[in-house]
Design a protein around this motif. Structure first.
Motif, mmCIF file in Angstrom:
data_model
loop_
_atom_site.group_PDB
_atom_site.id
_atom_site.type_symbol
_atom_site.label_atom_id
_atom_site.label_comp_id
_atom_site.label_asym_id
_atom_site.label_seq_id
_atom_site.Cartn_x
_atom_site.Cartn_y
_atom_site.Cartn_z
ATOM 1 N N PHE A 228 -9.335 124.434 -10.060
ATOM 2 C CA PHE A 228 -8.115 124.422 -9.247
ATOM 3 C C PHE A 228 -7.555 125.826 -9.012
ATOM 4 O O PHE A 228 -6.774 126.027 -8.077
ATOM 5 N N SER A 229 -7.965 126.797 -9.815
ATOM 6 C CA SER A 229 -7.492 128.167 -9.570
ATOM 7 C C SER A 229 -7.973 128.687 -8.217
ATOM 8 O O SER A 229 -7.367 129.595 -7.645
ATOM 9 N N TYR A 230 -9.038 128.083 -7.679
ATOM 10 C CA TYR A 230 -9.544 128.444 -6.351
ATOM 11 C C TYR A 230 -9.008 127.517 -5.265
ATOM 12 O O TYR A 230 -9.287 127.718 -4.084
ATOM 13 N N TRP A 231 -8.257 126.498 -5.656
ATOM 14 C CA TRP A 231 -7.848 125.451 -4.718
ATOM 15 C C TRP A 231 -6.341 125.359 -4.526
ATOM 16 O O TRP A 231 -5.833 124.354 -4.038
ATOM 17 N N THR A 232 -5.598 126.386 -4.899
ATOM 18 C CA THR A 232 -4.137 126.330 -4.788
ATOM 19 C C THR A 232 -3.668 126.274 -3.338
ATOM 20 O O THR A 232 -2.471 126.113 -3.088
ATOM 21 N N TRP A 233 -4.595 126.373 -2.396
ATOM 22 C CA TRP A 233 -4.237 126.207 -0.984
ATOM 23 C C TRP A 233 -4.130 124.733 -0.606
ATOM 24 O O TRP A 233 -3.931 124.393 0.569
ATOM 25 N N THR A 234 -4.233 123.860 -1.624
ATOM 26 C CA THR A 234 -3.961 122.429 -1.456
ATOM 27 C C THR A 234 -3.000 121.991 -2.559
ATOM 28 O O THR A 234 -3.099 122.473 -3.694
ATOM 29 N N ASP B 289 -6.023 110.830 -1.620
ATOM 30 C CA ASP B 289 -5.397 110.760 -0.310
ATOM 31 C C ASP B 289 -3.910 111.069 -0.449
ATOM 32 O O ASP B 289 -3.231 110.522 -1.318
ATOM 33 N N GLY B 290 -3.419 111.964 0.393
ATOM 34 C CA GLY B 290 -2.020 112.380 0.320
ATOM 35 C C GLY B 290 -1.837 113.841 -0.032
ATOM 36 O O GLY B 290 -0.733 114.389 0.128
ATOM 37 N N VAL B 291 -2.889 114.496 -0.522
ATOM 38 C CA VAL B 291 -2.827 115.941 -0.774
ATOM 39 C C VAL B 291 -2.558 116.661 0.543
ATOM 40 O O VAL B 291 -3.093 116.286 1.589
ATOM 41 N N ILE B 292 -1.712 117.690 0.510
ATOM 42 C CA ILE B 292 -1.352 118.429 1.716
ATOM 43 C C ILE B 292 -1.843 119.865 1.645
ATOM 44 O O ILE B 292 -2.204 120.367 0.585
ATOM 45 N N SER B 293 -1.837 120.509 2.789
ATOM 46 C CA SER B 293 -2.267 121.902 2.881
ATOM 47 C C SER B 293 -1.181 122.841 2.383
ATOM 48 O O SER B 293 0.008 122.664 2.673
ATOM 49 N N ASN B 294 -1.602 123.838 1.633
ATOM 50 C CA ASN B 294 -0.727 124.930 1.201
ATOM 51 C C ASN B 294 -1.336 126.254 1.654
ATOM 52 O O ASN B 294 -1.149 127.298 1.028
ATOM 53 N N LEU B 295 -2.066 126.180 2.780
ATOM 54 C CA LEU B 295 -2.848 127.315 3.253
ATOM 55 C C LEU B 295 -1.962 128.453 3.728
ATOM 56 O O LEU B 295 -1.120 128.291 4.610
ATOM 57 N N ASP B 296 -2.138 129.619 3.125
ATOM 58 C CA ASP B 296 -1.350 130.800 3.480
ATOM 59 C C ASP B 296 -2.174 132.039 3.140
ATOM 60 O O ASP B 296 -2.242 132.462 1.990
ATOM 61 N N PHE B 297 -2.796 132.611 4.153
ATOM 62 C CA PHE B 297 -3.665 133.768 3.919
ATOM 63 C C PHE B 297 -2.879 134.998 3.474
ATOM 64 O O PHE B 297 -3.417 135.887 2.830
ATOM 65 N N VAL B 298 -1.583 135.040 3.794
ATOM 66 C CA VAL B 298 -0.762 136.197 3.413
ATOM 67 C C VAL B 298 -0.496 136.200 1.910
ATOM 68 O O VAL B 298 -0.637 137.222 1.234
ATOM 69 N N SER B 299 -0.123 135.032 1.369
ATOM 70 C CA SER B 299 0.212 134.947 -0.059
ATOM 71 C C SER B 299 -1.019 134.880 -0.951
ATOM 72 O O SER B 299 -0.919 135.065 -2.163
ATOM 73 N N GLY B 300 -2.169 134.609 -0.369
ATOM 74 C CA GLY B 300 -3.383 134.479 -1.157
ATOM 75 C C GLY B 300 -3.754 133.050 -1.464
ATOM 76 O O GLY B 300 -4.784 132.794 -2.096
ATOM 77 N N ASN B 301 -2.908 132.088 -1.036
ATOM 78 C CA ASN B 301 -3.267 130.672 -1.190
ATOM 79 C C ASN B 301 -4.230 130.288 -0.078
ATOM 80 O O ASN B 301 -3.856 129.694 0.929
ATOM 81 N N SER B 302 -5.467 130.673 -0.272
ATOM 82 C CA SER B 302 -6.491 130.448 0.750
ATOM 83 C C SER B 302 -7.844 130.384 0.055
ATOM 84 O O SER B 302 -7.995 130.836 -1.080
#
Length: 334
Positions: A170-176, A277-290
């Motif tokens: 999950f340390s690589y998946w914080t963009w979700t 089902d229900g997990v959402i995107s936390n994608l943010d290339f600026v903050s590093g959540n990618s």
């Protein structure tokens, strides 16, 4: 020979032919394409793939289970045949991979083939996502209907196969978000301590999130981030020795890694990562959540992770209410 195919965008051509061949993105199909993984036709067939209550309790306590048979002889051979094509860099469909590393190792004279996205490139890798021997245990461990996240291939050649350093998935998946993920690791060869099998740290899924590090770098780098109590628990790590065609399932915070392959046998594995089902995107290339690459199909931050490339893999309620009611999961375990 087709290994000499030349890549031209999403098209390939043989140097001696004028005909262009369009690569097919199999990820556009959200259902099995072959009969390799037969779907059960009765509740009894479905429940034959269920984990026992003892196995569910073991996962709850340790953060993993292993020794679950998920591939028969024909399925295993079909996947290994496709893998022999995929490891050739010039193969048809290469452009559909999210990541493709012929050698991701940062350690001199060692090799780690690592690729993400094979389900979009070859049919057996695509159809394994709907393998009932995988989807039923995954449903029980997640406790709810779930979607595909991404797959992985790890190959360690004989004699100089690289480590996969200690890490939490999950340390690589914080963009979700939120964390409602699960990993299934499937051996395509016998795996043992000589050829670099997985090692797990039992109970480490309760440590909380630890920073991500280089996946194929210094093996023990993560220990510098651990508390004294965690280091004590770390020393209780166990090797996950399994026969080919067998799988382990582990929690997204479980600390795990694998050592070098110094044996005379290769060690290959495929991995399926899923989320509820229900997990959402936390994608943010600026903050590093990618994910570190922009090749993943993007979902705008705050939106549900769904759509063509994140298909729903299993929902027993859609099969029958009786099946849904008969399955014991971590959520309804007494």
């Amino acid at each position: 020979k087709w290994n000499t195919l030349l890549k031209i965008g999403s098209k390939y051509k043989h140097p001696n032919l004028k005909t262009k061949i369009m690569s097919e993105d199999l990820g556009l199909s959200n259902h099995p394409l072959t009969d390799l993984f037969q779907q059960p036709e009765s509740i009894e067939e479905w429940t034959s793939y269920c984990l026992s209550e003892d196995q569910l309790l073991e996962f709850q306590e340790k953060g993993f289970i292993h020794g679950i048979k998920v591939l028969n002889f024909d399925q295993l051979n079909a996947i290994r045949k496709e893998l022999s094509e995929i490891v050739v860099p010039e193969h048809e469909g290469r452009e559909f991979f999210y990541e493709y590393h012929s050698n991701e190792s940062t350690i001199p004279e060692s090799v780690l083939f690592h690729a993400l996205g094979a389900w979009r490139v070859r049919k057996a890798f695509h159809d394994i996502l709907w393998n009932p021997a995988f989807v039923m245990p995954a449903y029980q461990l997640l406790g709810n209907k779930f979607r595909f996240f991404h797959d992985q291939i790890f190959c360690k050649p004989a004699h100089n196969g690289s480590v996969v350093s200690w890490h939490q998935d999950f340390s690589y998946w914080t963009w979700t978000q939120p964390m409602n993920h699960l990993t299934c690791w499937i051996g395509l060869d016998d795996s043992n301590e000589e050829n670099g099998c997985l090692h797990y740290v039992p109970g480490s899924h309760r440590w909380g999130l630890i920073d991500k590090l280089d996946l194929a770098g210094e093996m023990d780098a993560a220990q510098s981030l651990l508390t004294s109590d965690q280091i004590r628990d770390f020393n209780k790590k166990v090797p996950i020795v399994m026969k080919e065609g067998y799988a382990s399932f582990h929690h997204p915070l479980l600390m795990h890694g694998s050592l070098e392959n110094h044996s005379s046998n290769q060690r290959r594995a495929t991995v399926i990562n899923v989320f509820g089902d229900g997990v959402i995107s936390n994608l943010d290339f600026v903050s590093g959540n990618s994910p570190g690459t922009k090749n993943y199909p993007p979902i705008q931050i705050g939106n549900k992770m769904e759509g063509t490339y994140y298909p729903l893999l299993f929902n027993p309620e859609e099969i029958s209410q009786e099946l849904f009611s008969s399955i014991t999961t971590l959520n309804n375990l007494k």
